[in-house]
Design an enzyme around this catalytic site. Structure first.
Site, PDB file in Angstrom:
ATOM      1  N   GLY A 250       0.780  -1.217   0.000  1.00 47.77           N
ATOM      2  CA  GLY A 250       0.000   0.000   0.000  1.00 47.77           C
ATOM      3  C   GLY A 250       0.816   1.272   0.000  1.00 47.77           C
ATOM      4  O   GLY A 250       0.249   2.366   0.065  1.00 47.77           O
ATOM      5  N   ASP A 251       2.154   1.158  -0.061  1.00 49.47           N
ATOM      6  CA  ASP A 251       2.998   2.353  -0.067  1.00 49.47           C
ATOM      7  C   ASP A 251       4.261   2.034  -0.865  1.00 49.47           C
ATOM      8  O   ASP A 251       4.289   1.052  -1.605  1.00 49.47           O
ATOM      9  CB  ASP A 251       3.321   2.794   1.367  1.00 49.47           C
ATOM     10  CG  ASP A 251       3.475   4.305   1.493  1.00 49.47           C
ATOM     11  OD1 ASP A 251       4.170   4.900   0.647  1.00 49.47           O
ATOM     12  OD2 ASP A 251       2.916   4.903   2.434  1.00 49.47           O
ATOM     13  N   ASP A 252       5.316   2.849  -0.720  1.00 47.02           N
ATOM     14  CA  ASP A 252       6.520   2.693  -1.537  1.00 47.02           C
ATOM     15  C   ASP A 252       7.061   1.264  -1.480  1.00 47.02           C
ATOM     16  O   ASP A 252       7.115   0.648  -0.412  1.00 47.02           O
ATOM     17  CB  ASP A 252       7.617   3.646  -1.051  1.00 47.02           C
ATOM     18  CG  ASP A 252       7.199   5.112  -1.104  1.00 47.02           C
ATOM     19  OD1 ASP A 252       6.285   5.437  -1.883  1.00 47.02           O
ATOM     20  OD2 ASP A 252       7.795   5.921  -0.371  1.00 47.02           O
TER      21      ASP A 252
END
Length: 446
Positions: A250-252
């Protein structure tokens, strides 16, 4: 759950040693040799120390007992074998000279009872928890001041069961910053390989103040709507090798960091000597990122052979006024992008501050960034490079970049407070980068 016979465990470890050298032997470039794979003197199963892999029994005491027995072996160390089964546990610590081996079908699963989760101090380079003031929850698997540690296996799984934490974040009921799945602090000579990380409460793999770290053949998975579930975040760490990993979170996917504002500047621990190769994955945020916490400095980062799809930003280098520090000598090459909103973003206005004690005049230095050999299809925007008015980004080189959009319209690059050069970039880059005259740093990179 019966433990595996020792002879089979020894054979499995031997096969991993053979596999460890196979990539380099085949001629594929690798940095994993910075930490050699080692054999251990003794081996035990978590089932041998009272563990039960039924998915219901809490095995914290069994993991703690096994780690304590390995610690007693001294430099000879030992292997903790996790057999097939679901091994529910609270957070626990590792020790030096230890191998944690997850068999195929083995799952180390975090308890969803957050009320008894241990708290630890804030990182000194952050000054507080990353999400909230005060301390933070300890990672599911944790180590501080340890060395010669291997976490490996037959692609067994470490499951953080993060949804309960994500919901607390969404509902704003978190008392402290969420735990990672794996955090190693002040540690060295670390190997993490052939393991699946799933559903981390927060960042997944977080080596901080570490040196000589190899993360290889690792899979990291979390839903795209899970908040702040970064894949791998080397933080104020030296000599880190990340290779052959698949990350969908859900992120980098990978974010290189080095501390937050005045606390990171005071602690002054840079991230340096970071190599990332053959990274594949997707995220609503970034494929490869630097920052935005870069107050201790980030330099000498090499990224090669990256395949990113269905992602917000392909390459994202981010900092902010008040960060101080520097980002320099970053090279990214051999990148394939598909269905990405923005191919490249280099920005000086990203990320908040830990408190109101930061100095807004502490301006970061961003210098010597080379992005080359990038191919993209279904790209909505080619990119933006927006420096800081009183601290322009310098020596930014773009070369051999071809980005195809959806055919509806050509969106221009956006640039300001930046200087550098460009050659062979489609669509045409902004005027600040359209000439390479006098830019030997850029012509040398082509």
């Amino acid at each position: 759950m019966a433990s595996r016979p020792p002879v089979v465990l020894v054979l499995a470890a031997f096969l991993l040693l053979v596999e460890w050298g196979s990539t380099a032997a085949a001629g594929e470039e690798t940095c994993s040799g910075i930490v050699p794979m080692k054999e251990r003197g003794t081996a035990m199963s978590v089932a041998d120390v009272g563990g039960v892999g039924d998915g219901r029994t809490l095995n914290t005491a069994a993991f703690q007992k096994a780690v304590a027995e390995i610690e007693q072996q001294g430099a000879a160390g030992g292997t903790l074998y996790v057999p097939p089964g679901v091994w529910l546990t609270e957070a626990f610590n590792l020790t030096s000279h230890m191998t944690l081996f997850l068999a195929r079908g083995a799952v180390i699963k975090a308890t969803q009872d957050t009320s008894s989760w241990p708290l630890i101090d804030a990182l000194p380079s952050y000054g507080r928890g990353r999400e909230l003031p005060g301390g933070r929850y300890m990672s599911l698997i944790h180590g501080n001041g340890i060395h010669d540690v291997i976490i490996t296996g037959e692609n067994g799984t470490i499951d953080g069961q993060g949804e309960v934490w994500w919901n607390m974040w969404r509902q704003r009921t978190l008392p402290f910053t969420r735990p990672n799945i794996l955090e190693l602090m002040h540690s060295k000579d670390i190997i993490i390989s052939n393991v699946v990380f799933r559903n981390s409460p927060f960042w997944n793999i977080h080596p901080v103040y570490c040196s000589n770290v190899v993360v290889r053949n690792v899979t990291v998975l979390a839903p795209h709507d899970s908040p702040n579930t970064d894949g791998i975040d080397p933080d104020s760490s030296l000599n880190v090798c990340i290779e052959d990993c698949y990350i969908s979170t859900g992120d980098d996917l990978v974010a290189v960091k080095s501390g937050w504002d005045e606390y990171g500047m005071a602690y002054a621990r840079p991230s340096s000597g970071i190599t990332i190769r053959r990274l594949t994955g997707s995220s609503p945020f970034s494929g490869f990122a630097v920052g935005s916490e870069t107050s201790g400095g980030v330099e000498d980062v090499l990224v090669e052979s990256m395949h990113v799809h269905d992602t917000g930003i392909g390459i994202h280098i981010k900092t902010n006024s008040g960060r101080g520090g520097y980002i320099r000598n970053i090279t990214v090459s051999g990148v394939n992008l598909s269905n990405v909103r923005k191919a490249l973003r280099i920005a000086g206005d990203v990320g908040g501050h830990p408190d109101d004690m930061y100095n807004p005049n502490a301006l970061p230095v961003v210098d010597g960034l080379t992005i080359k050999d990038v191919w993209g299809v279904d790209i909505q925007q080619p990119g933006s490079i927006e420096g800081i008015k009183n601290s322009p980004f310098t020596r930014v080189c773009l070369s051999n970049i071809k980005l195809d959009g959806d055919g509806a319209r050509e969106v221009p690059w956006k640039c300001e407070d930046v200087s550098g050069g460009a050659l062979g970039v489609q669509p045409s880059p902004c005027t600040e980068l359209t000439s390479i005259s006098g830019m030997s740093f850029c012509t040398n990179a082509i």
